[in-house]
Write a protein that holds these residues in place. Sequence first.
Motif, PDB file in Angstrom:
ATOM      1  N   ASN A 136      74.927 -57.676  23.851  1.00 50.54           N
ATOM      2  CA  ASN A 136      73.741 -58.424  23.454  1.00 50.54           C
ATOM      3  C   ASN A 136      73.097 -57.802  22.221  1.00 50.54           C
ATOM      4  O   ASN A 136      73.578 -56.793  21.689  1.00 50.54           O
ATOM      5  CB  ASN A 136      72.751 -58.519  24.621  1.00 50.54           C
ATOM      6  N   SER A 137      71.997 -58.386  21.771  1.00 53.92           N
ATOM      7  CA  SER A 137      71.371 -57.950  20.520  1.00 53.92           C
ATOM      8  C   SER A 137      70.812 -56.532  20.575  1.00 53.92           C
ATOM      9  O   SER A 137      70.722 -55.867  19.551  1.00 53.92           O
ATOM     10  CB  SER A 137      70.257 -58.927  20.134  1.00 53.92           C
ATOM     11  N   SER A 138      70.450 -56.067  21.750  1.00 52.27           N
ATOM     12  CA  SER A 138      69.934 -54.696  21.869  1.00 52.27           C
ATOM     13  C   SER A 138      70.986 -53.696  21.396  1.00 52.27           C
ATOM     14  O   SER A 138      70.679 -52.730  20.697  1.00 52.27           O
ATOM     15  CB  SER A 138      69.544 -54.388  23.315  1.00 52.27           C
ATOM     16  N   TYR A 139      72.233 -53.931  21.801  1.00 57.45           N
ATOM     17  CA  TYR A 139      73.306 -52.988  21.501  1.00 57.45           C
ATOM     18  C   TYR A 139      73.942 -53.211  20.129  1.00 57.45           C
ATOM     19  O   TYR A 139      74.230 -52.246  19.412  1.00 57.45           O
ATOM     20  CB  TYR A 139      74.380 -53.068  22.596  1.00 57.45           C
ATOM     21  N   LEU A 140      74.166 -54.459  19.752  1.00 55.98           N
ATOM     22  CA  LEU A 140      74.852 -54.710  18.479  1.00 55.98           C
ATOM     23  C   LEU A 140      73.916 -54.762  17.283  1.00 55.98           C
ATOM     24  O   LEU A 140      74.338 -54.503  16.152  1.00 55.98           O
ATOM     25  CB  LEU A 140      75.662 -56.009  18.552  1.00 55.98           C
TER      26      LEU A 140
ATOM     27  N   CYS B 172      69.927 -48.216  22.590  1.00 55.75           N
ATOM     28  CA  CYS B 172      71.102 -49.031  22.900  1.00 55.75           C
ATOM     29  C   CYS B 172      72.015 -49.138  21.674  1.00 55.75           C
ATOM     30  O   CYS B 172      73.243 -49.007  21.778  1.00 55.75           O
ATOM     31  CB  CYS B 172      70.674 -50.422  23.356  1.00 55.75           C
ATOM     32  N   PHE B 173      71.413 -49.377  20.516  1.00 56.72           N
ATOM     33  CA  PHE B 173      72.194 -49.495  19.286  1.00 56.72           C
ATOM     34  C   PHE B 173      72.905 -48.176  18.969  1.00 56.72           C
ATOM     35  O   PHE B 173      74.082 -48.175  18.588  1.00 56.72           O
ATOM     36  CB  PHE B 173      71.288 -49.880  18.124  1.00 56.72           C
TER      37      PHE B 173
ATOM     38  N   GLY C 109      70.497 -47.642  33.209  1.00 54.52           N
ATOM     39  CA  GLY C 109      70.748 -46.760  32.078  1.00 54.52           C
ATOM     40  C   GLY C 109      71.306 -47.495  30.876  1.00 54.52           C
ATOM     41  O   GLY C 109      71.651 -48.675  30.932  1.00 54.52           O
ATOM     42  N   VAL C 110      71.411 -46.775  29.765  1.00 57.01           N
ATOM     43  CA  VAL C 110      71.989 -47.306  28.534  1.00 57.01           C
ATOM     44  C   VAL C 110      73.503 -47.113  28.584  1.00 57.01           C
ATOM     45  O   VAL C 110      73.991 -45.990  28.729  1.00 57.01           O
ATOM     46  CB  VAL C 110      71.402 -46.590  27.302  1.00 57.01           C
ATOM     47  N   ALA C 111      74.241 -48.201  28.496  1.00 55.25           N
ATOM     48  CA  ALA C 111      75.703 -48.144  28.534  1.00 55.25           C
ATOM     49  C   ALA C 111      76.253 -49.262  27.649  1.00 55.25           C
ATOM     50  O   ALA C 111      76.048 -50.444  27.937  1.00 55.25           O
ATOM     51  CB  ALA C 111      76.216 -48.299  29.964  1.00 55.25           C
ATOM     52  N   ALA C 112      76.925 -48.886  26.575  1.00 54.77           N
ATOM     53  CA  ALA C 112      77.394 -49.858  25.592  1.00 54.77           C
ATOM     54  C   ALA C 112      78.759 -50.434  25.935  1.00 54.77           C
ATOM     55  O   ALA C 112      79.587 -49.773  26.574  1.00 54.77           O
ATOM     56  CB  ALA C 112      77.452 -49.201  24.216  1.00 54.77           C
TER      57      ALA C 112
ATOM     58  N   ASP D  16      65.541 -56.775  20.360  1.00 56.12           N
ATOM     59  CA  ASP D  16      65.492 -57.741  21.454  1.00 56.12           C
ATOM     60  C   ASP D  16      64.063 -58.254  21.581  1.00 56.12           C
ATOM     61  O   ASP D  16      63.207 -57.918  20.763  1.00 56.12           O
ATOM     62  CB  ASP D  16      65.993 -57.130  22.770  1.00 56.12           C
ATOM     63  N   ASN D  17      63.822 -59.059  22.592  1.00 58.05           N
ATOM     64  CA  ASN D  17      62.479 -59.606  22.788  1.00 58.05           C
ATOM     65  C   ASN D  17      61.827 -59.069  24.058  1.00 58.05           C
ATOM     66  O   ASN D  17      60.970 -59.722  24.655  1.00 58.05           O
ATOM     67  CB  ASN D  17      62.515 -61.144  22.827  1.00 58.05           C
ATOM     68  N   LYS D  18      62.234 -57.865  24.480  1.00 53.72           N
ATOM     69  CA  LYS D  18      61.741 -57.298  25.734  1.00 53.72           C
ATOM     70  C   LYS D  18      60.515 -56.404  25.543  1.00 53.72           C
ATOM     71  O   LYS D  18      59.995 -55.848  26.508  1.00 53.72           O
ATOM     72  CB  LYS D  18      62.858 -56.509  26.417  1.00 53.72           C
ATOM     73  N   GLY D  19      60.080 -56.239  24.289  1.00 49.51           N
ATOM     74  CA  GLY D  19      58.902 -55.431  24.039  1.00 49.51           C
ATOM     75  C   GLY D  19      59.125 -53.940  24.175  1.00 49.51           C
ATOM     76  O   GLY D  19      58.167 -53.180  24.354  1.00 49.51           O
ATOM     77  N   LYS D  20      60.387 -53.504  24.094  1.00 46.45           N
ATOM     78  CA  LYS D  20      60.699 -52.073  24.186  1.00 46.45           C
ATOM     79  C   LYS D  20      61.586 -51.688  22.996  1.00 46.45           C
ATOM     80  O   LYS D  20      62.794 -51.462  23.156  1.00 46.45           O
ATOM     81  CB  LYS D  20      61.400 -51.758  25.510  1.00 46.45           C
ATOM     82  N   PRO D  21      61.012 -51.615  21.805  1.00 49.82           N
ATOM     83  CA  PRO D  21      61.814 -51.355  20.601  1.00 49.82           C
ATOM     84  C   PRO D  21      62.550 -50.016  20.639  1.00 49.82           C
ATOM     85  O   PRO D  21      63.660 -49.906  20.105  1.00 49.82           O
ATOM     86  CB  PRO D  21      60.782 -51.390  19.473  1.00 49.82           C
ATOM     87  N   GLN D  22      61.952 -49.003  21.261  1.00 47.90           N
ATOM     88  CA  GLN D  22      62.608 -47.694  21.304  1.00 47.90           C
ATOM     89  C   GLN D  22      63.882 -47.749  22.141  1.00 47.90           C
ATOM     90  O   GLN D  22      64.899 -47.145  21.790  1.00 47.90           O
ATOM     91  CB  GLN D  22      61.653 -46.641  21.876  1.00 47.90           C
TER      92      GLN D  22
END
Length: 206
Positions: free
Chosen positions: A84-88, A103-104, A75-78, A92-98
């Motif tokens: 990491n860059s997804s949250y802050l 996360c942000f 799950g999403v947990a900040a 990211d480079n995981k191919g899941k922009p949504q």
Amino acid sequence: MILQALTEYYQALEQDGKIAAPGWSSVKVSFALCLGTSGTLEQVVSIQTEQQKGKKTVLAPQSIPLPAPVKRTVGVAANFLCDNSSYLLGIDNKGKPQRALECFAACKALHESLLKDVDSPAAQAVLAFFRTWNPETARENPVLAEYLEDILAGGNLIFRTEHGYVHADPAVRQAWENHYNSTKGGPQGICLVTGEMGHIENIHPA
């Protein structure tokens, strides 16, 4: 007496910086996001240090005492002040922009909740950053360009202002400790060491 001696030893190690205080944990961090007073990202600084790995010396993340990170599953947990860059940054480079945007959003909500009433320039700079940062244009931000590839690889980031690291700000630290102590659920009991009423830990930190 043995428990009291262990507690005193823990406190001595904490004062010497050899062990983290309750609610804090040693976290490996690669980069600092330097913020202006208005929350603008002004610079990215590598805080990696040269460390011995076998016969070679390599750049590696630096271990810093920070607010204890959550234990993530899927799950999403900040985390507070370090992630990491997804949250802050929302990228990211995981191919899941949504998912990165989710996360942000979660990270923004956490910082709004903890810092909205904190009277500190450092806290206000972080809030201003989250309120003005646009993840959709983040990849084109020239400030990120030098370290973008390494940042997207998953290294942890922290915040810094002209006054120093945000996690070192007394008012911000107090806000985190208030949050940490108030979110403990479960039963209350008398501590065998101090004799004071407090939360009984169900799962102890690693």
